[in-house]
Design a protein around this motif. Sequence first.
Motif, mmCIF file in Angstrom:
data_model
loop_
_atom_site.group_PDB
_atom_site.id
_atom_site.type_symbol
_atom_site.label_atom_id
_atom_site.label_comp_id
_atom_site.label_asym_id
_atom_site.label_seq_id
_atom_site.Cartn_x
_atom_site.Cartn_y
_atom_site.Cartn_z
ATOM 1 N N ALA A 353 0.824 -1.201 0.000
ATOM 2 C CA ALA A 353 0.000 0.000 0.000
ATOM 3 C C ALA A 353 0.857 1.249 0.000
ATOM 4 O O ALA A 353 0.550 2.239 -0.684
ATOM 5 C CB ALA A 353 -0.933 -0.008 1.207
ATOM 6 N N THR A 354 1.960 1.236 0.732
ATOM 7 C CA THR A 354 2.878 2.378 0.754
ATOM 8 C C THR A 354 3.435 2.644 -0.645
ATOM 9 O O THR A 354 3.525 3.803 -1.086
ATOM 10 C CB THR A 354 4.037 2.109 1.730
ATOM 11 O OG1 THR A 354 3.511 1.931 3.046
ATOM 12 C CG2 THR A 354 5.026 3.267 1.734
ATOM 13 N N ALA A 355 3.795 1.580 -1.337
ATOM 14 C CA ALA A 355 4.305 1.728 -2.701
ATOM 15 C C ALA A 355 3.243 2.300 -3.628
ATOM 16 O O ALA A 355 3.530 3.145 -4.494
ATOM 17 C CB ALA A 355 4.793 0.380 -3.220
ATOM 18 N N LEU A 356 1.989 1.878 -3.456
ATOM 19 C CA LEU A 356 0.905 2.372 -4.304
ATOM 20 C C LEU A 356 0.605 3.843 -4.004
ATOM 21 O O LEU A 356 0.262 4.610 -4.919
ATOM 22 C CB LEU A 356 -0.341 1.521 -4.102
ATOM 23 C CG LEU A 356 -0.273 0.107 -4.699
ATOM 24 C CD1 LEU A 356 -1.473 -0.716 -4.273
ATOM 25 C CD2 LEU A 356 -0.199 0.180 -6.222
ATOM 26 N N VAL A 357 0.728 4.251 -2.744
ATOM 27 C CA VAL A 357 0.538 5.658 -2.403
ATOM 28 C C VAL A 357 1.588 6.507 -3.107
ATOM 29 O O VAL A 357 1.290 7.560 -3.691
ATOM 30 C CB VAL A 357 0.597 5.865 -0.879
ATOM 31 C CG1 VAL A 357 0.672 7.358 -0.533
ATOM 32 C CG2 VAL A 357 -0.622 5.233 -0.207
ATOM 33 N N SER A 358 2.833 6.047 -3.082
ATOM 34 C CA SER A 358 3.910 6.760 -3.774
ATOM 35 C C SER A 358 3.666 6.801 -5.273
ATOM 36 O O SER A 358 3.850 7.836 -5.931
ATOM 37 C CB SER A 358 5.251 6.082 -3.467
ATOM 38 O OG SER A 358 6.299 6.708 -4.174
ATOM 39 N N LEU A 384 -0.987 5.721 6.180
ATOM 40 C CA LEU A 384 -0.223 5.472 4.951
ATOM 41 C C LEU A 384 -0.466 6.537 3.894
ATOM 42 O O LEU A 384 0.277 6.617 2.918
ATOM 43 C CB LEU A 384 -0.577 4.090 4.400
ATOM 44 C CG LEU A 384 -0.173 2.888 5.246
ATOM 45 C CD1 LEU A 384 -0.689 1.594 4.623
ATOM 46 C CD2 LEU A 384 1.343 2.826 5.404
ATOM 47 N N GLY A 385 -1.518 7.342 4.062
ATOM 48 C CA GLY A 385 -1.780 8.397 3.105
ATOM 49 C C GLY A 385 -2.816 8.062 2.060
ATOM 50 O O GLY A 385 -2.938 8.777 1.057
ATOM 51 N N VAL A 386 -3.579 6.975 2.264
ATOM 52 C CA VAL A 386 -4.685 6.660 1.354
ATOM 53 C C VAL A 386 -5.796 7.664 1.608
ATOM 54 O O VAL A 386 -6.253 7.825 2.747
ATOM 55 C CB VAL A 386 -5.185 5.222 1.576
ATOM 56 C CG1 VAL A 386 -6.392 4.937 0.684
ATOM 57 C CG2 VAL A 386 -4.060 4.232 1.296
ATOM 58 N N GLY A 387 -6.247 8.357 0.544
ATOM 59 C CA GLY A 387 -7.148 9.478 0.733
ATOM 60 C C GLY A 387 -8.603 9.127 0.938
ATOM 61 O O GLY A 387 -9.326 9.830 1.670
ATOM 62 N N TYR A 388 -9.062 8.034 0.320
ATOM 63 C CA TYR A 388 -10.496 7.754 0.317
ATOM 64 C C TYR A 388 -10.738 6.261 0.573
ATOM 65 O O TYR A 388 -9.834 5.433 0.386
ATOM 66 C CB TYR A 388 -11.118 8.162 -1.018
ATOM 67 C CG TYR A 388 -10.841 9.612 -1.376
ATOM 68 C CD1 TYR A 388 -11.659 10.627 -0.910
ATOM 69 C CD2 TYR A 388 -9.731 9.951 -2.148
ATOM 70 C CE1 TYR A 388 -11.400 11.969 -1.210
ATOM 71 C CE2 TYR A 388 -9.452 11.279 -2.444
ATOM 72 C CZ TYR A 388 -10.290 12.285 -1.979
ATOM 73 O OH TYR A 388 -10.019 13.596 -2.268
ATOM 74 N N GLY A 389 -11.966 5.955 0.968
ATOM 75 C CA GLY A 389 -12.259 4.551 1.243
ATOM 76 C C GLY A 389 -13.743 4.274 1.308
ATOM 77 O O GLY A 389 -14.575 5.187 1.362
ATOM 78 N N GLN A 390 -14.064 2.989 1.323
ATOM 79 C CA GLN A 390 -15.435 2.535 1.501
ATOM 80 C C GLN A 390 -15.396 1.168 2.164
ATOM 81 O O GLN A 390 -14.384 0.464 2.109
ATOM 82 C CB GLN A 390 -16.172 2.456 0.161
ATOM 83 C CG GLN A 390 -15.609 1.429 -0.820
ATOM 84 C CD GLN A 390 -16.262 1.507 -2.183
ATOM 85 O OE1 GLN A 390 -15.680 2.034 -3.120
ATOM 86 N NE2 GLN A 390 -17.467 0.939 -2.302
ATOM 87 N N GLY A 391 -16.472 0.784 2.787
ATOM 88 C CA GLY A 391 -16.518 -0.503 3.457
ATOM 89 C C GLY A 391 -17.571 -0.499 4.538
ATOM 90 O O GLY A 391 -18.111 0.558 4.911
ATOM 91 N N PHE A 392 -17.866 -1.664 5.073
ATOM 92 C CA PHE A 392 -18.930 -1.800 6.063
ATOM 93 C C PHE A 392 -18.656 -0.981 7.320
ATOM 94 O O PHE A 392 -19.585 -0.557 8.006
ATOM 95 C CB PHE A 392 -19.127 -3.264 6.422
ATOM 96 C CG PHE A 392 -19.877 -4.054 5.379
ATOM 97 C CD1 PHE A 392 -20.168 -3.506 4.142
ATOM 98 C CD2 PHE A 392 -20.297 -5.354 5.639
ATOM 99 C CE1 PHE A 392 -20.869 -4.216 3.188
ATOM 100 C CE2 PHE A 392 -21.003 -6.083 4.691
ATOM 101 C CZ PHE A 392 -21.281 -5.508 3.462
ATOM 102 N N TYR A 393 -17.379 -0.790 7.659
ATOM 103 C CA TYR A 393 -17.072 -0.011 8.861
ATOM 104 C C TYR A 393 -17.492 1.439 8.687
ATOM 105 O O TYR A 393 -17.877 2.117 9.647
ATOM 106 C CB TYR A 393 -15.576 -0.087 9.172
ATOM 107 C CG TYR A 393 -15.197 0.629 10.445
ATOM 108 C CD1 TYR A 393 -15.485 0.073 11.690
ATOM 109 C CD2 TYR A 393 -14.567 1.876 10.402
ATOM 110 C CE1 TYR A 393 -15.149 0.742 12.868
ATOM 111 C CE2 TYR A 393 -14.224 2.548 11.568
ATOM 112 C CZ TYR A 393 -14.520 1.986 12.805
ATOM 113 O OH TYR A 393 -14.205 2.638 13.957
#
Length: 401
Positions: A353-358, A384-393
Amino acid sequence: MAVGTSPYDAGGAGGLVTEQIRVLIADDEPALRGALADLLEHEDDLTLIGTAGDADEAIALANDERPDVALVDVSMPAGGGPRAAREIARCSPDTRVIALSAFEDRPTVLEMLRAGAVGYLVKGTGGEEIVGSIQKVMAGGASLSTEVIAGIVSELTKQLRREDDERERLDARRAEIQRFVDGEGVSMAFQPIVDLTTGATVGLEALARFSTPPPRPPNEWFAEAVSLTLGVQLELTTLTHALRAVPKMDPGIYLAVNCSHRAAVSAELATLIEPIADRLVLEITEHEAVEDYDDLVDALAPLRARGAKVAIDDAGAGFASLRHTVRIAPDIVKLDMSLTRDIDTDRAKRALATALVSFALEMGFSLVAEGIETAGELATLRELGVGYGQGFYLAEPGPLP
């Protein structure tokens, strides 16, 4: 035993002349080869042109001698009778193959018949029947031992019944999917996509639901629709249902819709979304191979010019890994839930995930993490710097807010 006149007798000045039937014997049992050779020696209209102990020898001999008939053992070495039958048919098309086997099971019989055999004799068959079979296939007929005829009929009957049952099943499935294509039994659920820093909703993903007993996951219906050449039609129907939500949504929120590469290149899709393209994100799944990236990129270009954005869905778990991202140059990349799940306790997932953020910062696209189900996963993705998300939580799929 002398057979006398046959369809291969030709009249001449001196009366009837018997044309010899040239026979090849292929069997890995020397005793059986010897017995068959002895049988042929006592027949006036049959000539043995050679014997073989395995499929390779039988194929080579058939290629050199071009026999009229080949008696071929089903289970001999080097590929057995089926291989020998197929290759003999290829190199010597006029040779009639008669299978010889100690096995009377129906699958063996059918396998040899599919390989091109026109006769099937069980080992131990009497000499008179063997000779009669050779003559019969030379006359253009087929010859099966009486021991296997009933079994063949039974197996073919069962096979036809299985095919009928499968055809009825497919027809029923096709009718059910066509019902969905026509708009019946289709509904939509919407799952919020949120800013992980502020918690604000930035988009809604439209998720198709199909009403039918017993319930099945939507991805199974879409996969079956593809197998029945109704995939694009079903996608366009669900997309039509999803687009009805746009006028009811907050103007600052986008609608994300799933879209296969097949649907993306269709003219119908462009016509359907053109009026509201600037409110849409097309999520191109990574679970399927793209046959022609140039066609896909060309089809997406006018839609992007109208304001539509493109997302790569399920990144990290799909068919082409980052190839989609490099070729399509998306606006958004969605991290598959398999990468999100337990990311707070899995060092390898955090590293990826860190690599994908970069990578996202370098390429200028946004990241959306799918399948967030725990506070730990959410906290780690924020760190980690992921800006957006979705999920049951964050929010479960449901009716339009």
